[in-house]
Design an enzyme around this catalytic site. Structure first.
Site, mmCIF file in Angstrom:
data_model
loop_
_atom_site.group_PDB
_atom_site.id
_atom_site.type_symbol
_atom_site.label_atom_id
_atom_site.label_comp_id
_atom_site.label_asym_id
_atom_site.label_seq_id
_atom_site.Cartn_x
_atom_site.Cartn_y
_atom_site.Cartn_z
ATOM 1 C CG HIS A 174 -6.569 9.125 -2.960
ATOM 2 N ND1 HIS A 174 -7.961 8.499 -2.772
ATOM 3 C CD2 HIS A 174 -6.611 10.484 -2.474
ATOM 4 C CE1 HIS A 174 -9.056 9.425 -2.840
ATOM 5 N NE2 HIS A 174 -8.402 10.533 -2.172
ATOM 6 C CG HIS A 175 1.237 8.530 -4.188
ATOM 7 N ND1 HIS A 175 2.248 8.820 -3.088
ATOM 8 C CD2 HIS A 175 2.027 8.032 -5.122
ATOM 9 C CE1 HIS A 175 3.291 8.318 -3.441
ATOM 10 N NE2 HIS A 175 3.323 7.588 -4.714
#
Ligand SMILES: [Zn+2]
Ligand SMILES: [Zn+2]
Length: 389
Positions: A174-175
């Site tokens: 995930h970012h």
């Protein structure tokens, strides 16, 4: 400088549990600790196990709003959810309230701060906090299973107390949005995140054009990858982008977030990595730390939703790499038994995944990855006077 690697560990890590059915399982931390212990790593001279401490309110406020901290504290007393909690990201869904959530979250942040202090004071070359890496928490909001943003707090602490220029490398699937936004306008903190594109995955950010603002322009780097990206492609993206930028930025400290939800079996995301890529990535960041900032490296955990099958192996490989210990490939039987008992299914007998075929081969993924790499270089490399060809 001491060559020792500090491994932060508290039994109280088990208290960071939203519910027994929640995908973020604290058992992953205990099983990692037990695996390293059964390998004999903690009896070695290179590794020192050390308990952390709770972060103070002042430390939490390096990143979080006082009203948010006060809300978490209040909810923490009973574990009940008042109606106003949802405005702070706490409630049914990703981040349900639980009793003791303030203390459990403060301990994780405190461990990341201790990790920074040990490394910056040259008590250790590297420090590992596998409970850390809660990179989604925002200034006044819980998000994505994260209450307090320990990477951002630890980085802000390093900048404030030691005047350190910090490079943050996030390889979670995930970012690393919370960390990016915390330093989006700063030139002394570089954030680099490789992740599955926000077009497909939470939190929906981390696009190539998110490069920072004002003085911080150029100091936020994002590499959004396509679902199905496998080992060689991911490594090619990492090696093309991260080392040149880090060499140009010249940090005093590297903080890495080592989420292993990029694994091909992870139930929450769509990248297709194996432990073979992890070992190369851990080694690459480790080497960069020695090459460009005197070895100063704080390694954090992060996501990873194969609590039994993947996380303990991944973060044991991480810790062993930092300590220059070769664990071999067969997992101690004592650990297999413990893990299988907790998991109610057989746990792996090999530390590495071996030669396996990733689960997906998205069509023309090679071409699309090459295009992403070229686009990131074109957008970001000019800030560092690096050639894009
Ligand atoms: Zn994640
Ligand atoms: Zn080292």
């Amino acid at each position: 400088m001491s060559k020792v690697v500090i491994f932060l560990y508290n039994e109280e890590f088990q208290e960071y549990e939203f519910s027994s059915a929640h995908p973020l399982k604290p058992i992953r931390l205990k099983l990692t600790y037990e695996l390293l212990r059964d390998y004999g790593v903690f009896g070695s001279t290179q590794v020192k196990v050390m308990p952390g401490r709770l972060a103070t309110d002042e430390e939490l406020m390096l990143v979080h709003a006082p009203e948010y901290i006060n809300t978490v504290k209040k909810i923490s007393e009973t574990g009940n959810e008042p109606s106003y909690a949802y405005a702070f990201g706490i409630g049914p869904g990703d981040n349900p309230a639980f009793k003791g959530m303030h203390e459990a979250s403060s301990l994780i942040a405190g461990c990341s701060i201790v990790a920074v202090d040990e490394v910056m004071n040259e008590k250790a070359e590297h420090a590992v906090n596998i409970s850390g890496g809660l990179h989604h928490a925002l200034r006044d909001k819980a998000s994505g299973f994260c209450i307090y943003n320990d990477p951002a707090i630890a980085i802000a602490h390093a900048a404030k107390k030691y005047g350190a220029r910090v490079a943050y490398i996030d390889i979670d699937v995930h970012h690393g949005d919370g960390v990016q936004w915390a330093f989006y306008d700063r030139a002394d903190i570089l954030t680099v995140s490789l992740h599955e594109s926000g077009r497909f995955l939470f939190p929906g950010t981390g696009f190539i054009d998110e490069v920072g603002t004002g003085k911080g322009e150029g100091f936020s780097v994002n590499v959004p990858l396509e679902p199905g990206t496998y080992d060689d492609l991911y490594l090619s993206a990492f090696n093309s982008i991260v080392p040149p930028i880090l060499r140009a930025f010249k940090p005093d400290l590297i903080v890495s977030q080592n989420g292993c939800d990029t694994h091909y079996t992870d139930p929450l995301a769509g990248l297709s990595l194996t432990t073979n890529a992890y070992e190369k990535l851990y080694g690459a960041v480790h080497n960069l730390a020695h090459e460009i900032c005197g070895g100063r490296l704080v390694a954090l955990g992060g996501g990873g939703y194969q609590a039994y099958q993947v996380v303990p192996r991944a973060w044991s490989l991480l810790s062993a790499d930092l300590a220059n210990i070769d664990l071999g490939n067969s997992v101690p039987e004592s650990w297999q038994e413990l893990c299988s008992e907790k998991a109610h299914t057989k746990c792996p007998d090999s530390l590495r995944d071996g030669e396996i075929v990733p689960r997906t081969f998205a069509e023309s993924i090679e071409d699309r990855t090459a295009h992403i790499i070229a686009s990131v270089k074109q957008k970001v490399f000019p800030y560092y006077d690096l050639s894009t060809t």
